[in-house]
Design an enzyme around this catalytic site. Sequence first.
Site, PDB file in Angstrom:
ATOM      1  N   CYS A  79       0.844  -1.199   0.000  1.00 33.71           N
ATOM      2  CA  CYS A  79       0.000   0.000   0.000  1.00 33.71           C
ATOM      3  C   CYS A  79       0.886   1.258   0.000  1.00 33.71           C
ATOM      4  O   CYS A  79       1.607   1.489  -0.955  1.00 33.71           O
ATOM      5  CB  CYS A  79      -0.987  -0.036   1.157  1.00 33.71           C
ATOM      6  N   HIS A 188      -3.933  -4.430  -0.182  1.00 31.16           N
ATOM      7  CA  HIS A 188      -3.487  -5.054   1.074  1.00 31.16           C
ATOM      8  C   HIS A 188      -3.623  -6.576   0.957  1.00 31.16           C
ATOM      9  O   HIS A 188      -4.732  -7.106   1.078  1.00 31.16           O
ATOM     10  CB  HIS A 188      -4.351  -4.571   2.244  1.00 31.16           C
ATOM     11  N   GLU A 190      -2.839  -8.734   3.126  1.00 33.85           N
ATOM     12  CA  GLU A 190      -3.279  -9.269   4.427  1.00 33.85           C
ATOM     13  C   GLU A 190      -4.780  -9.082   4.645  1.00 33.85           C
ATOM     14  O   GLU A 190      -5.344  -9.657   5.590  1.00 33.85           O
ATOM     15  CB  GLU A 190      -2.484  -8.630   5.566  1.00 33.85           C
TER      16      GLU A 190
END
EC number: 4.3.2.10
Length: 208
Positions: A79, A188, A190
């Site tokens: 990011c 992202h 994650e």
Amino acid sequence: MLAIIDYGVGNLFSLARSLEYLGVKCQITRSITELTAAERIILPGVGAFGDARKKLDELSLVEPIQELAASGKPFLGICLGMQLLFDKSEEFGDHSGLGLIPGRIVSMRGAFEQASIDLKVPQIGWNKLNVHNHQSPLVKSLGENDFVYYVHSYYATDCQEHLVADSEYGISIPGIVQNKNIFGTQFHPEKSGAVGLNILKAFTEVPV
């Protein structure tokens, strides 16, 4: 060991949990000694480019990061961490990046206004990832209809040579970039479910 750079900007613990879920040993650190000892490094980031660059400067991390990336060690920016890899950003003024991937960070809102595109800024949510460079190790497990999760108002441009994958949001938004051992994801991983975990796993398997 994989090191996550802690410079006060980033979603550190959810990223660490994702890596631990994959069985990857990681540490959150700002120690130059520990970063140097790590086999792989991740630079996360949320917030404004200028603030993040200032914190890296205050912690004397800019030159060590540049040297570690130049050493050939697998390096991933996520990011805002990806945006910092580029030469410069126009977010709230002109700011220098780390200069690890050629290109610059520009305003999505400005691009939309210029092209009369009526879409919300920031882009928040899931978007399809279109792979253009299938030779990149980060995309080895990706399919043709995989979606990832974005949250951003600025995007990378002038980086076509290093584009691995993009997403369409009125314009082409670089989603994954690569310059040799240096990788970046605008989204992202994650927060991107199984697809994101596959991308993180692929990064942990990039040869050292």
